[in-house]
Motif scaffolding. Structure first.
Motif, PDB file in Angstrom:
ATOM      1  N   PRO A  38       0.129 -64.760 -32.417  1.00 57.85           N
ATOM      2  CA  PRO A  38       0.893 -63.897 -33.322  1.00 57.85           C
ATOM      3  C   PRO A  38       1.285 -64.583 -34.633  1.00 57.85           C
ATOM      4  O   PRO A  38       1.795 -65.707 -34.624  1.00 57.85           O
ATOM      5  N   GLN A  39       0.989 -63.922 -35.733  1.00 55.53           N
ATOM      6  CA  GLN A  39       1.355 -64.295 -37.103  1.00 55.53           C
ATOM      7  C   GLN A  39       0.531 -65.431 -37.701  1.00 55.53           C
ATOM      8  O   GLN A  39       0.624 -65.696 -38.905  1.00 55.53           O
ATOM      9  N   LEU A  64       7.467 -70.521 -36.331  1.00 55.07           N
ATOM     10  CA  LEU A  64       6.746 -70.239 -35.098  1.00 55.07           C
ATOM     11  C   LEU A  64       7.371 -71.021 -33.955  1.00 55.07           C
ATOM     12  O   LEU A  64       7.852 -72.146 -34.149  1.00 55.07           O
ATOM     13  N   GLY A  81       3.481 -72.557 -30.691  1.00 54.62           N
ATOM     14  CA  GLY A  81       3.027 -71.332 -31.353  1.00 54.62           C
ATOM     15  C   GLY A  81       1.831 -71.537 -32.259  1.00 54.62           C
ATOM     16  O   GLY A  81       1.353 -70.584 -32.876  1.00 54.62           O
ATOM     17  N   SER A  91       7.467 -65.501 -36.090  1.00 50.16           N
ATOM     18  CA  SER A  91       6.947 -64.895 -34.867  1.00 50.16           C
ATOM     19  C   SER A  91       8.056 -64.888 -33.824  1.00 50.16           C
ATOM     20  O   SER A  91       9.053 -65.602 -33.951  1.00 50.16           O
ATOM     21  N   SER A  92       7.888 -64.093 -32.812  1.00 52.05           N
ATOM     22  CA  SER A  92       8.878 -64.022 -31.741  1.00 52.05           C
ATOM     23  C   SER A  92       9.000 -65.378 -31.046  1.00 52.05           C
ATOM     24  O   SER A  92       8.004 -66.055 -30.800  1.00 52.05           O
TER      25      SER A  92
END
Length: 349
Positions: free
Chosen positions: A19-20, A38, A42, A197-198
């Motif tokens: 993600p991202q 991140l 990540g 990002s989460s």
């Protein structure tokens, strides 16, 4: 020019980004400054490595730890990607040789510390190197309000006077709103371009244990979870005390904090990396650059003062994607102590 996914597939063998990652990469390709937030594991490194490999030129990577630089260089080398590291122990002729490789060779990444970036020889050589990107790793070190504050990080922005049109990507796994603003200001970002990002890692189970006998609970947890482990303690003295307690109970353990000499710290960390020590008991000083995939257990013996610190430290678990556990042991005394610290005020003068 190859596309980001082409580079990802060619060098890493993956077919899709986390993600991202791709969004961050596209921003750097457009020559835009970007602050990338991140989570631990990540994939922050890919965010500057992929765009660099997509274009001509060299990426300067500013990193706080030699061990972290070595890990990255070894990894890139395994992919057939040439990179160098300039450290404080090098003589002038060695630095000149490294710089010449960047100018005339096929080097793609230069790793150095923020302190080394202030070296006159290096500063004077930058304009002779075709630099396409500046990556600032562990960017929270810039801020006095972030943990692991490193004063030399605040001088990084001076490089923009030499490399005026080169974009900067700042990367971190933790940053409060105050720290984010500090990073943007101190790196002289042209726009407040933040991509995050989460921080929710679905493979980590977060467990809060309320107990009045932490050591008893600790023994139970390390017995049940026979994996590489990090235990975070609140003080330097507690790290030694807890490690001694574990050793007396026949567990392989050691302790780590910033008050220990650098060489000894490196030896302790290396033994833990190489499975000669199973459990590392540490303060928050044991965090930057930790990249060990088989850590499945993180135990906090105290309550961190911020959720950002907690997520970064607990995020050391489960880097390989396997199910892992983060335990936070607490009692009423801890809660009261943190409440008093957070609400304390300076005395009236």
């Amino acid at each position: 020019m190859l596309k980001p996914k082409d580079i990802l597939r060619k060098y890493w063998g993956y077919t899709k980004f986390k993600p991202q990652q791709e969004k961050i990469i596209n921003e750097t390709i457009k020559k835009n400054d970007v602050l990338a937030l991140l989570p631990t594991s990540g994939g922050k490194s890919l965010c500057y490595q992929v765009p660099t490999l997509m274009q001509k030129g060299v990426c300067i990577v500013i990193s706080p730890l030699i061990s972290l630089m070595k890990d990255q260089i070894n990894y890139l080398s395994s992919k057939g990607i040439k990179s160098i590291m300039i450290t404080s122990g090098m003589y002038k002729k060695d630095i000149e040789s490294k710089i010449n490789h960047c100018i005339y060779g096929n080097v793609k990444f230069i790793y150095l510390s923020p302190e080394k970036l202030q070296n006159t020889l290096i500063r004077n050589s930058l304009s002779n190197i075709n630099i396409c990107l500046i990556a600032v790793d562990e960017a929270h070190c810039i801020s006095e309000w972030g943990h692991d504050f490193r004063p030399a990080y605040r001088n990084i922005k001076d490089i923009r006077l030499i490399l005026e049109n080169v974009p900067i990507i700042a990367l971190t796994a933790t940053a409060t709103d105050v720290v984010r603003k500090d990073i943007l200001t101190n790196l002289a970002f042209k726009t407040n371009n933040i991509i995050s990002s989460s921080f929710n890692k679905k493979n980590i189970s977060y467990i809060l244990k309320h107990t009045n006998d932490k050591k008893k609970e600790l023994l139970k947890l390390v017995e049940e979870n026979k994996s590489s482990t990090i235990i975070y303690a609140g003080t330097r003295g507690e790290t030694k005390d807890i490690a001694s307690f574990l050793i007396k109970n026949n567990f392989s353990a050691d302790y780590y904090h910033a008050g220990i000499e650098r060489d000894i710290r490196d030896i302790k960390q290396e033994k833990w990396y190489n499975e000669k020590t199973r459990i590392m008991v540490a303060t928050s000083a044991f965090g930057l650059g930790i990249n060990k995939e088989n850590v499945k257990l993180i135990i906090h013996m105290y309550i961190p003062l911020s959720i950002e610190d907690y997520f970064q430290q607990s995020g050391r678990a489960g880097r390989n994607g396997e199910n892992s556990y983060a335990y936070l042991l607490n009692n009423e005394k801890d809660i009261k102590k943190n409440y008093n610290l957070i609400n304390s005020k300076y005395p009236q003068i």
